[in-house]
Design a protein around this motif. Structure first.
Motif, short mmCIF file in Angstrom:
data_model
loop_
_atom_site.label_atom_id
_atom_site.label_comp_id
_atom_site.label_asym_id
_atom_site.label_seq_id
_atom_site.Cartn_x
_atom_site.Cartn_y
_atom_site.Cartn_z
N GLY A 143 -6.21 -12.99 28.46
CA GLY A 143 -6.16 -14.10 29.40
C GLY A 143 -7.29 -15.09 29.15
N GLN A 144 -7.24 -16.18 29.89
CA GLN A 144 -8.26 -17.22 29.78
C GLN A 144 -9.58 -16.77 30.42
N SER A 191 -4.45 -13.65 34.91
CA SER A 191 -3.28 -13.17 34.16
C SER A 191 -2.18 -12.61 35.05
N ASP A 194 0.11 -15.33 33.64
CA ASP A 194 -0.01 -15.61 32.21
C ASP A 194 -0.94 -14.61 31.56
N GLU A 228 -3.78 -14.28 22.13
CA GLU A 228 -2.97 -15.50 22.20
C GLU A 228 -3.77 -16.67 22.75
N GLU A 229 -4.64 -16.40 23.72
CA GLU A 229 -5.37 -17.48 24.38
C GLU A 229 -6.46 -18.10 23.51
N GLN A 512 -1.96 -21.18 36.20
CA GLN A 512 -2.38 -20.46 35.01
C GLN A 512 -3.45 -21.26 34.27
N HIS A 513 -4.39 -20.55 33.69
CA HIS A 513 -5.57 -21.08 32.99
C HIS A 513 -6.63 -21.59 33.96
#
Length: 540
Positions: A143-144, A191, A194, A228-229, A512-513
């Motif tokens: 996650g971010q 998360s 996301d 991925e982030e 998200q983010h």
């Protein structure tokens, strides 16, 4: 509502005209139908607003979710409680280990796919003896980063509220003997949407099918990525090194939100992207604008003219040959655009925009290439502004690409365009000799980028996918040829030679983010149903 209200107007109006009486009859029937739906349509936990008569298998899946909400959400809270910032290697490994244990508990054979410098790519496989088709699913467990002071609650201590926080949501106690969960309840945690939500929904879908005595109809493969982030820097290498394990008939990338209308959506492709940093040069030191203005080249002005040669005010790209490789939409793809619900006016109201660029709606515009100026820098503004000619000007841009454009071809024609404008191209800071030799210099710093991908709707596997998703969503599915954002879908379609699509399940307003990321529970329950349908109903 008072008793007898539905029939009173008809009884009291025997002398009214037939048109009025028919109107009243119609109104009475409409209200009666509404009451029927109110009492007999499933609502809240595990339901779709437009599904009135679900099939038997779907009733069983919903019944499982209704009976086990505490168990389901407690396990999800465990997962969300694990910090998962990609740079936190210790906790990322804990997430990977949790996933392996959760998959194995459900009878899924697992592997940790490794490559130097990357967190594990968690691989799972569940084979069905009679299955002739393999569906593969991608999601990411990282996650971010979080800015904790900006969160209303600890991002690593999940909180369930009975409705959105901004609407006055109150905490839900999962241990309450009178537990009641509205579909509008939200889970707040990093998360939560996301991208742990689809992972958890897949796990629960396996549980629901097993509890209902329903076997998967297809072979299932899962890969869950842990970086991925930060741009998936090792995903290509991991896929290349493990191609034998990753063979499938269809890849489904489960990331992103559903449509703003809350209707489910599927994208058959994604735009590609390539980024570019440009720097142009003026004098070697700042110069007084009164003494040297109109004599010394101003890099800010030079850059403004350069950028205006790339795109016009309506977003059309002016670079010669830029649209040459764009693949036209098929008639079937155009029909998808016509069927999608209009969203432009609502978005303009929400975003306080009096206009939008060019002609065509948002769906149409995201099917075209785009040039976005993502940042500008030269001199100073406001109280720090100086009456001086700056030394450099910089711009950061990104190109969104559509089939059949390629990043290397875009780079080629952009550089040809700049040369036509009289620029000398360099790829590192120019030395003194270069600056004295060439009047107009631009430094280019290209990002790697990747191409777009689009699965044709004519593919039999695409038609089979639409059929099962239409069934589970009550024919509410929105189908679009491309998502406007960029996702490396091409890795699956080109590297693994497999059709690939994007299947999101989470709410569009999930933050998200950002701070207070959340998951709407109704989206979660519906996501479980979607995965249960794909696991058990897909027929190709």
């Amino acid at each position: 509502m008072k008793k007898g209200r539905l029939i009173q107007p008809i009884i009291k109006s025997p002398n009214k005209g037939w048109s009025q009486r028919l109107f009243l009859l119609f109104r009475a029937a409409t209200v009666a139908w509404s009451i029927f739906l109110l009492f007999f349509r499933p609502t809240g936990l595990g339901s779709q607003e437009t599904k009135y008569f679900p099939s038997d298998w779907l009733k069983k899946v919903r019944a499982y979710c209704r009976q086990q909400p505490r168990l389901i959400l407690e396990e999800y809270i465990q997962f969300l409680s694990l910090p998962n910032v990609a740079s936190d290697s210790e906790n990322i490994l804990k997430n990977a280990n949790w996933l392996v244990e959760a998959l194995e508990k459900r009878g899924v054979e697992t592997r940790r796919l490794h490559i130097a410098g990357a967190p594990p790519l968690v691989y799972g496989e569940l084979l069905s003896p009679a299955a002739k088709t393999t569906l593969a699913f991608y999601a990411h467990y990282d996650g971010q980063p979080v800015d904790v002071p900006r969160w209303a609650s600890d991002p690593w201590k999940p909180v369930i509220l009975d409705k959105p926080r901004e609407q006055g949501g109150q905490p839900v106690d999962l241990n309450s003997p009178e537990l009641s969960l509205s579909g509008e309840a939200r889970i707040y945690a990093r998360s939560a949407s996301d991208d742990k939500a689809p992972i958890m929904a897949m796990l629960v879908a396996l549980d629901a099918l097993k509890a209902s005595g329903i076997r998967p109809a297809v072979n299932l493969k899962f890969i869950f990525e842990g970086e991925e982030e930060v741009g998936s820097p090792h995903l290509r290498s991991l896929l290349q090194a493990n191609q034998d394990w990753l063979e499938a008939d269809l890849w489904l990338l489960c990331d992103g939100p559903v449509h703003q209308s809350r209707r489910p959506i599927i994208y058959f492709g994604a735009r590609g992207i390539i980024g570019l940093e440009l720097t142009v040069y003026g004098p070697s030191r700042p110069l007084h604008s009164g003494h040297y203005g109109n004599w010394a080249p101003n890099p800010a002005s030079l850059l403004a003219n350069l950028l205006s040669s790339l795109r016009d005010a309506d977003g059309n790209i002016l670079i010669e040959g830029f649209y040459r490789d764009v693949r036209p939409l098929t008639g079937e793809e155009k029909k998808l655009l016509d069927a999608a619900p209009p969203i432009d006016e609502t978005l303009r109201q929400e975003l306080k925009l009096a206009w939008s660029e060019g002609s065509g709606n948002l769906y149409e515009k995201t099917l075209l290439p785009a040039l976005n100026i993502r940042g500008l820098s030269s001199g100073n503004v406001g109280p720090a502004a100086q009456n001086a000619i700056p030394t450099v000007a910089r711009a950061s841009i990104d190109f969104r690409l559509v089939p059949d454009q390629r990043p290397e071809r875009v780079r080629e024609i952009v550089e040809a365009h700049l040369k036509k404008l009289g620029f000398h191209l360099v790829y590192e800071a120019p030395d003194e000799a270069t600056r004295l030799k060439f009047p107009k210099i631009v430094r280019l710093e290209w990002e790697e980028g990747y191409p777009p991908s689009r699965t044709p709707l004519s593919e039999p596997v695409a038609k089979a996918l639409i059929q099962v998703l239409e069934e589970v969503t009550g024919n509410q599915l929105i189908k679009l040829p491309l998502v406007g954002g960029s996702i490396p879908l091409y890795l699956f379609s080109e590297l693994l030679h497999t059709p690939a699509v994007i299947l999101p399940i989470v709410n569009h307003d999930n933050n998200q983010h950002g701070e207070n990321e959340n998951l709407r529970l109704q989206n979660f329950w519906e996501g479980i149903e979607i995965f249960a349908a794909l696991f058990s109903r897909f027929n190709f």
